[in-house]
Write an enzyme that holds these catalytic residues in place. Structure first.
Site, PDB file in Angstrom:
ATOM      1  N   SER A  25       0.806  -1.208   0.000  1.00 33.75           N
ATOM      2  CA  SER A  25       0.000   0.000   0.000  1.00 33.75           C
ATOM      3  C   SER A  25       0.850   1.273   0.000  1.00 33.75           C
ATOM      4  O   SER A  25       1.689   1.438  -0.874  1.00 33.75           O
ATOM      5  CB  SER A  25      -0.942  -0.059   1.201  1.00 33.75           C
ATOM      6  OG  SER A  25      -2.069   0.704   0.924  1.00 33.75           O
ATOM      7  N   LYS A  29       4.075   2.212  -2.477  1.00 33.24           N
ATOM      8  CA  LYS A  29       4.396   3.403  -3.282  1.00 33.24           C
ATOM      9  C   LYS A  29       5.853   3.787  -3.006  1.00 33.24           C
ATOM     10  O   LYS A  29       6.635   4.061  -3.915  1.00 33.24           O
ATOM     11  CB  LYS A  29       3.488   4.586  -2.902  1.00 33.24           C
ATOM     12  CG  LYS A  29       1.971   4.290  -2.950  1.00 33.24           C
ATOM     13  CD  LYS A  29       1.152   5.508  -2.502  1.00 33.24           C
ATOM     14  CE  LYS A  29      -0.183   5.211  -1.829  1.00 33.24           C
ATOM     15  NZ  LYS A  29      -1.231   4.609  -2.565  1.00 33.24           N
ATOM     16  N   TRP A  66     -10.331   0.270  -4.715  1.00 35.29           N
ATOM     17  CA  TRP A  66      -9.804   1.607  -4.419  1.00 35.29           C
ATOM     18  C   TRP A  66      -8.412   1.788  -5.051  1.00 35.29           C
ATOM     19  O   TRP A  66      -8.034   2.871  -5.477  1.00 35.29           O
ATOM     20  CB  TRP A  66      -9.741   1.737  -2.888  1.00 35.29           C
ATOM     21  CG  TRP A  66      -9.263   3.008  -2.278  1.00 35.29           C
ATOM     22  CD1 TRP A  66      -8.170   3.154  -1.474  1.00 35.29           C
ATOM     23  CD2 TRP A  66      -9.882   4.303  -2.323  1.00 35.29           C
ATOM     24  NE1 TRP A  66      -8.064   4.454  -1.038  1.00 35.29           N
ATOM     25  CE2 TRP A  66      -9.098   5.177  -1.546  1.00 35.29           C
ATOM     26  CE3 TRP A  66     -11.019   4.805  -2.973  1.00 35.29           C
ATOM     27  CZ2 TRP A  66      -9.405   6.529  -1.380  1.00 35.29           C
ATOM     28  CZ3 TRP A  66     -11.329   6.148  -2.817  1.00 35.29           C
ATOM     29  CH2 TRP A  66     -10.521   6.990  -2.036  1.00 35.29           C
ATOM     30  N   HIS A  99      -7.604  -5.715   0.408  1.00 40.69           N
ATOM     31  CA  HIS A  99      -6.378  -4.948   0.588  1.00 40.69           C
ATOM     32  C   HIS A  99      -5.579  -5.494   1.777  1.00 40.69           C
ATOM     33  O   HIS A  99      -5.946  -5.261   2.929  1.00 40.69           O
ATOM     34  CB  HIS A  99      -6.823  -3.496   0.853  1.00 40.69           C
ATOM     35  CG  HIS A  99      -5.716  -2.511   0.850  1.00 40.69           C
ATOM     36  ND1 HIS A  99      -5.007  -2.197  -0.276  1.00 40.69           N
ATOM     37  CD2 HIS A  99      -5.202  -1.753   1.847  1.00 40.69           C
ATOM     38  CE1 HIS A  99      -4.111  -1.272   0.015  1.00 40.69           C
ATOM     39  NE2 HIS A  99      -4.203  -0.986   1.313  1.00 40.69           N
TER      40      HIS A  99
HETATM   41  C1  GTR Z   1      -5.491   4.447   1.950  1.00 40.69           C
HETATM   42  C2  GTR Z   1      -4.930   5.296   0.853  1.00 40.69           C
HETATM   43  C3  GTR Z   1      -4.249   4.410  -0.151  1.00 40.69           C
HETATM   44  C4  GTR Z   1      -3.330   3.413   0.502  1.00 40.69           C
HETATM   45  C5  GTR Z   1      -3.855   2.884   1.817  1.00 40.69           C
HETATM   46  C6  GTR Z   1      -2.823   2.182   2.704  1.00 40.69           C
HETATM   47  O1  GTR Z   1      -6.218   5.129   2.851  1.00 40.69           O
HETATM   48  O2  GTR Z   1      -5.967   6.011   0.273  1.00 40.69           O
HETATM   49  O3  GTR Z   1      -3.588   5.192  -1.114  1.00 40.69           O
HETATM   50  O4  GTR Z   1      -2.070   3.937   0.651  1.00 40.69           O
HETATM   51  O5  GTR Z   1      -4.398   3.863   2.586  1.00 40.69           O
HETATM   52  O6  GTR Z   1      -1.672   2.589   2.790  1.00 40.69           O
HETATM   53  O7  GTR Z   1      -3.237   1.223   3.371  1.00 40.69           O
END
Ligand code: GTR
Length: 419
Positions: free
Chosen positions: A257, A261, A348, A398
């Site tokens: 996540s 990045k 998402w 996720h």
């Molecule tokens: C979310 C964010 C994502 C992702 C995620 C995470 O809230 O919008 O871009 O980075 O968090 O890191 O779990």
């Protein structure tokens, strides 16, 4: 005078074209993905097409790196800060004798300030020669990986007033870190908490490693959390390459996540990472921004103003004007190994956008005669594709699961010629 007036008007028009706009609701409908045109990663800024590795390496690669630094992640300062390493604990019989664990306090010093991060390493006791190493951050402190009381709280958590919050308990992230399984396959794991490097909140910079450097010359391209986390990945690598048990030619940077990045940005800048893995990194990670599917530049820069450099906010509601897209970032990993992973329910993060971005980056791998992703069509669920570039979409949401780890280790075994 007339020409000057015209140029001015043109400049104003161009600028207004890249001003943040409030977009409509978040889109999850493939039919509503806008028509978009991806900038060509293999065309230089002056229009010259890139047809050889030499051109890519000596010219275009640098342009792409600079563009992403100036417009998205911020410029990583070139200066070095001091890093002192102090072993706090070592356990030669960790994980029931499977591994040796080490806990090492890293102290970074610069500009008369210092920041501490606690590194945790596990390396296999049964090993022949040096071992490949997974380098990855954890979200909730080193103690969240395991029920082993020996594992200390990371400095960020030491500072928190309420450590009893159930979310912050020991062992609470262990499903994301199947340590025994990884160690049994002969890999080492090195981790620390990303909050130690840059606390993940809008004013986190005050306690972050960015304070150890002179202030950025250009505010628009000022590095923030993602830049700092990427920098921290490289500091973990600095420590790893000095360890007698580590194979410095087999370093893997892996992140989930937001940390995915940062892992991609670290892998783009630091060529010591031979395998770069993005787990569900989504917007600002692997996913193409111009698809505007799921999270967009608008949502991400609004919720997390401290992640990207200020210049990136201009593209909120204005993805069409981006002079790059995330396939530029992935292409910077060539000719090393790249793996992008998505999850079916993680809409998402736009799984299709993550796949397509790796597909479009594959052209740069082709310059080296390496095979990337050959088809613009995604593979079916739970069926990894792997060449120099790997990809899978697994069922579920996720997260990081044992399935993901097994795919990564299969990919790395292959990359490193392990049995
Ligand atoms: C979310 C964010 C994502 C992702 C995620 C995470 O809230 O919008 O871009 O980075 O968090 O890191 O779990």
């Amino acid at each position: 005078m007339k020409t000057r007036g015209f140029i001015l008007m043109f400049a104003v028009l161009c600028l207004s074209n890249v001003r943040a706009q409030t977009p409509g609701p978040v889109n999850y409908d493939e039919q509503k993905v806008p028509q978009y045109r991806l900038p060509d990663v293999l065309t230089c800024a002056d229009g010259t097409p890139v047809t050889s590795r030499r051109q890519w390496e000596h010219r275009r690669r640098g342009e792409v790196l600079q563009l992403l630094a100036e417009q998205e992640y911020g410029i990583t300062p070139r200066g070095r800060v001091r890093m002192d390493c102090r072993v706090l604990r070592e356990n030669p019989q960790a994980l029931g004798g499977l591994a040796t664990s080490q806990q090492v306090m890293l102290t970074f010093t610069g500009q008369g300030r210092s920041v501490q991060a606690l590194l945790l390493a596990y390396y296999p006791n049964r090993r022949e020669g040096r071992v490949p190493v997974f380098i990855g951050y954890n979200f909730k402190g080193n103690h969240s990986l395991t029920d082993d009381e020996e594992i200390l709280y990371s400095p960020y958590f030491e500072r928190l007033p309420n450590r009893e919050d159930p979310e912050l308990r020991r062992n609470n992230q262990s499903s994301r870190w199947p340590l025994a399984m990884i160690l049994r396959r002969g890999y080492a794991v090195v981790t620390m908490c990303y909050q130690d490097i840059f606390p993940d909140r809008p004013d986190g910079d005050k306690e972050s490693v960015t304070q150890l450097f002179p202030p950025s010359a250009d505010n628009d391209s000022r590095w923030q959390a993602l830049g700092a986390w990427a920098w921290g990945y490289s500091r973990m690598a600095d420590w790893v390459v000095r360890q007698p048990w580590a194979n410095r030619r087999q370093l893997i940077v892996m992140g989930h996540s937001r940390q995915g990045k940062a892992a991609l940005w670290a892998g783009a800048q630091d060529k010591r990472f031979q395998v770069v893995i993005s787990n569900n990194s989504g917007c600002g990670g692997a996913a193409l921004s111009k698809r505007e599917f799921g999270e967009r530049v608008y949502e991400i820069t609004k919720s997390f103003p401290h992640w990207f450099c200020p210049a990136f906010t201009r593209y909120a509601g204005n993805e069409g004007s981006l002079p790059f897209d995330q396939h530029f970032l992935l292409a910077l990993v060539a000719p090393r190994h790249l793996y992008v992973a998505s999850a079916e329910k993680d809409r998402w993060a736009d799984p299709k956008g993550e796949y397509l971005s790796a597909y479009h980056a594959s052209r740069v791998f082709s310059l080296y005669g390496l095979q990337g992703l050959a088809s613009p069509a995604m593979p079916p669920l739970n069926q990894p594709v792997a060449t120099q570039v790997g990809y899978h979409i697994r069922s579920g949401g996720h997260d990081v699961t044992g399935y993901d780890w097994n795919c990564y280790m299969d990919f790395c075994d292959n990359a490193f010629g392990r049995e």
